[in-house]
Design an enzyme around this catalytic site. Structure first.
Site, PDB file in Angstrom:
ATOM      1  N   GLU A 177     -34.393 -59.661 -37.097  1.00 14.79           N
ATOM      2  CA  GLU A 177     -34.024 -60.986 -37.621  1.00 14.79           C
ATOM      3  C   GLU A 177     -32.529 -61.121 -37.888  1.00 14.79           C
ATOM      4  OE1 GLU A 177     -35.708 -62.054 -41.439  1.00 14.79           O
ATOM      5  OE2 GLU A 177     -35.083 -64.131 -41.261  1.00 14.79           O
ATOM      6  N   LYS A 219     -36.884 -62.701 -34.610  1.00 16.85           N
ATOM      7  CA  LYS A 219     -36.993 -63.770 -35.615  1.00 16.85           C
ATOM      8  C   LYS A 219     -35.611 -64.376 -35.775  1.00 16.85           C
ATOM      9  CE  LYS A 219     -38.269 -64.744 -40.406  1.00 16.85           C
ATOM     10  NZ  LYS A 219     -39.266 -64.497 -41.463  1.00 16.85           N
TER      11      LYS A 219
END
Ligand code: 5MM
Length: 340
Positions: A177, A219
């Site tokens: 992420e 992500k």
């Protein structure tokens, strides 16, 4: 877990119409959330709230996995089942946040570097025993005057890649992420440039650290106007610029991409995801969600720390999960939104 199992897990995380519920708030963040509803952040209150989220009947129709915080991984449902086991029983995969937070980066004012590599191999082995199928690490990239710097993007990308390699070694799917924050006054064009260079750098580092792209989930933020920008891009422009940025940077071998909500309202985060999936039907990867605030906010407000509100809070969560599940298919509508 074999390579094949890692790929199967990664693909199951983004199965058709399913996404991830992020409930991995660290202690300072959950305190902030509880402060907003005037609830004290005690261990029992956090357990009661996470119990409500984790044991919500019907959630498994829309949710493939949940990201837990270390404390939650070790807590139990009201009837004494460890939370990871309670998820597995429902067919939901437990995930774990393994970074230890974004800290001020030396020599780089207003920029952050995420920590947590020390002892990670040992922590991953323990989380695996506790049932974790995937793990998440969040890097934070800030847009501002003269930032982000190349040094900050490269350092965060390097650390993300080292964490991802350790996860794969442990048989855990890394959810990588790199979050470009949405809080500043930048235009959508600036967000595009920063997200583009961030993703290019992250995939270079993943390659250098020998991370198998087939066995990770990305992500990422949407490409969007900064919250304080006077001109706010519309839903379709956000969808178009986000998809364009991803097509220019993300290898086709990746099993799936999930978005964070980053402070967007719950409904807008759903509308953006829906606009991408309604228009772009033949992308190399599924586009899904891994929202924290955009799934939890209405539920948290409805709960307000009171036992008698648990049913209403669960209904609010289920509604958001259903709306986002439909957005994964490009089938979310205003009527469905209002049918709460
Ligand atoms: C749920 O919030 C997560 C934990 O944040 P902290 O480590 O700061 O406490 C966060 O990483 C979250 O998973 C992502 O940012 C996505 O959440 P949002 O609210 O942006 O959808």
């Amino acid at each position: 877990m074999s390579a094949q199992e890692l790929e199967t897990t990664a693909r199951a995380m983004v199965a058709k119409g399913k996404g991830i519920l992020a409930i991995d708030e660290s202690l300072p963040t959950i305190k902030k959330r509880f402060d907003s509803i005037s609830v004290e952040s005690t261990e029992e209150n956090r357990r009661a709230y996470r119990n409500l989220l984790i044991t919500n009947p019907g959630g498994n129709e829309y949710i493939s996995g949940m990201i837990l915080f270390d404390e939650t991984m070790r807590q139990t449902t009201t009837d004494g089942t460890p939370f990871p086991q309670a998820l597995i029983k429902q067919g939901i995969m437990p995930g774990i946040k393994v970074d230890t937070g974004a800290k001020d980066m030396a020599g780089h004012s207003n920029e952050k570097i995420t920590e947590g590599l020390d002892g990670l191999r040992e922590r991953l082995a323990e989380y695996k025993k506790l049932g974790a199928k995937f793990a998440k690490w969040r890097a934070v990239i800030t847009i501002g005057d003269g930032i982000p710097s190349t040094g900050c993007i490269e350092a965060n990308a390097h650390v993300l890649a080292r964490y991802a390699a350790l996860c794969q070694e442990a048989g855990i799917v890394p959810m990588v992420e790199p979050e470009v924050l949405m809080d500043a006054d930048n235009t959508i064009g600036r967000c595009y440039e920063v997200t583009l260079v961030t993703l290019k750098t992250v995939f270079n580092e993943l390659f250098r650290q020998r991370v198998a792209i087939e066995h990770i989930i990305l992500k990422i933020n949407m490409v969007i106007s900064g919250k304080k920008c006077k001109t706010q891009a519309g839903v379709q422009e956000v969808a178009d610029q986000t998809v364009r940025c991803l097509l220019n940077t993300v290898p086709a071998a990746l099993p799936g991409i999930v978005f964070l909500s980053g402070g967007q309202s719950a409904e807008l985060a759903t509308a953006h995801l829906n606009a991408m999936n309604a228009k772009y039907k033949n992308l190399p990867w599924p586009l899904s969600f891994s929202y924290g605030r955009a799934l939890q906010d209405p539920c948290l407000k409805a709960w307000a720390g009171k036992k008698e509100n648990v049913s209403a809070a669960r209904a609010a969560l289920l509604h958001r999960e259903k709306c986002n599940s439909l957005a994964c298919l490009g089938k979310y509508t205003a009527e469905i939104e209002q049918a709460a």
